[in-house]
Design an enzyme around this catalytic site. Structure first.
Site: not given
Ligand SMILES: NC(=O)c1ccc[n+]([C@@H]2O[C@H](COP(=O)([O-])OP(=O)(O)OC[C@H]3O[C@@H](n4cnc5c(N)ncnc54)[C@H](O)[C@@H]3O)[C@@H](O)[C@H]2O)c1
Length: 351
Positions: A116-117, A189, A252, A259, A292
């Site tokens: 996770s980020i 999230i 996307y 976003k 995610a």
């Molecule tokens: N992975 C990528 O390429 C990328 C790039 C840019 C931005 N992001 C953004 O980074 C953020 C983190 O995503 P990630 O890639 O680390 O994936 P990840 O799956 O590790 O994290 C996503 C998190 O969202 C949480 N979540 C979802 N529904 C929820 C709810 N109802 N209540 C509480 N928490 C909830 C999940 O439990 C999880 O911990 C997101 O906003 C994602 O859009 C991801």
């Protein structure tokens, strides 16, 4: 859940008894596969579903190492915090000499696992000396998050499903009671139901649109609302966004719309809160293979394209995102606000 005993089976392919070296023990409890290995010199490991959650180095002998790890397994299965065995073990938190965020306390929402980020951010904030509170989505997620919270030495580890009424308020109330202040929040999230995310924007159903916007955008606004009274001496609010907000990125879809709203919310919140010393930022990482991201079709192609097109010719890691985020929480960044900071190897500047 209270457990009295784990029914361990030995690996009968290994020699047992005096003179043998490592012994292995296995048990299955519900959906969890547990493994312990112990060596005669008192070292041992406990793994759950293939991942190490405890390590002991200096037990008197194999038997004592096993007893300690068995107790840790029971605590894990009962959902209790894993207590330190008092011995040094390899930490996942990098050693940083300059504790630039010492004394700061923050909340990190969005750790699902080690990819996770939010975990990259948590590691960086902790490495720079900050104290962090973390949340986990539900009981299923708890067993993955708890060992990470242990690494972070977090004293506040709470459930938070933003769809569950009252849970977000409970987290901020606990922080208010225990810390009396808050220096940063990392909102990491996002969620969109599969039928909404994987279809065209033009076809998106209303309920799919609302839940996507609610979880991925409104919750950040709400966290800012709850954090404001705790940031009496200023603070920094972060959320995670993606380039698909600015440009049409294949697959996307509706998340790009959410976003875009999120980045706009960052600017409005920054304008409203910055007079109080509360800065607000969106961090825009390049693509990362997280849970995610697995909901986005053809994600591997997106990774290949990112690597080829970014001037840095490199994909980013969660650690790259973490340290960039931690920098913006430092007082040295006090006059930077309302930004969308790209951590993408320069991808966004290339046509
Ligand atoms: N992975 C990528 O390429 C990328 C790039 C840019 C931005 N992001 C953004 O980074 C953020 C983190 O995503 P990630 O890639 O680390 O994936 P990840 O799956 O590790 O994290 C996503 C998190 O969202 C949480 N979540 C979802 N529904 C929820 C709810 N109802 N209540 C509480 N928490 C909830 C999940 O439990 C999880 O911990 C997101 O906003 C994602 O859009 C991801």
């Amino acid at each position: 859940m209270t457990l009295v005993k784990v029914d361990w089976k030995t690996n009968d392919k290994l020699a047992v008894g005096k003179g043998s070296t490592v012994q292995e023990f296995f048990a299955t409890v519900g959906s969890d596969k547990l493994e312990i290995d112990v060596a005669p010199w008192g070292e041992g490991h406990l793994k759950v579903n293939g991942r190490e959650i405890a390590h002991i180095e200096n037990a008197k002998d194999r038997r004592q190492a096993f007893r300690e790890l068995d107790k840790t397994a029971l605590r894990f299965l009962a959902g209790q915090p894993l207590k330190s065995d008092g011995k040094r073990r390899p930490s996942k938190i990098p050693a940083v000499k300059a504790k630039l965020l010492e004394g700061k306390k923050g909340l990190i929402v969005g750790i699902a696992n080690e990819n996770s980020i939010a975990w990259g951010c948590a590691k960086a904030f902790r490495a720079f000396g900050a104290e962090v509170a973390v949340t986990y989505l539900n009981d299923k997620a708890k067993k993955y998050v708890e060992p990470l919270a242990y690494e972070l030495e977090s004293s506040i580890v709470m459930p938070l499903d933003v769809n569950a009424p009252g849970q977000m308020e409970a987290v901020f109330e606990r922080i208010s009671k225990e810390w009396g202040k808050l220096d940063f929040v990392v909102h990491s999230i996002a969620f969109s139901p599969k039928d909404a995310l994987q279809g065209r924007v033009v076809d998106v159903p209303r309920d799919g649109f609302l839940i996507t916007m609610d979880v991925s955008c409104w919750t950040f606004i709400r966290m800012a609302h709850l954090a404001e009274p705790l940031m009496r001496k200023g603070g920094t609010l972060f959320t995670m966004t993606y380039y698909g907000s600015q440009m049409v990125v294949k697959n996307y879809n509706i998340m790009g719309v959410a976003k875009a709203a999120l980045e706009s919310a960052v600017r409005y919140l920054a304008a409203e809160l910055s007079p109080k010393g509360i800065r607000v930022h969106a961090i825009s990482p390049g693509p990362l293979a997280t849970r995610a991201a697995s909901g986005i079709p053809e994600f591997d192609a997106l990774l290949d394209k990112a690597k080829a097109k970014a001037p840095a010719r490199s994909l980013v890691s969660i650690d790259d995102v973490g340290v960039a985020t931690a920098f913006l929480a430092h007082d040295a960044a006090r006059l930077i606000t309302g930004e969308t900071l790209y951590v993408d190897g320069g991808y966004h500047i290339i046509d």
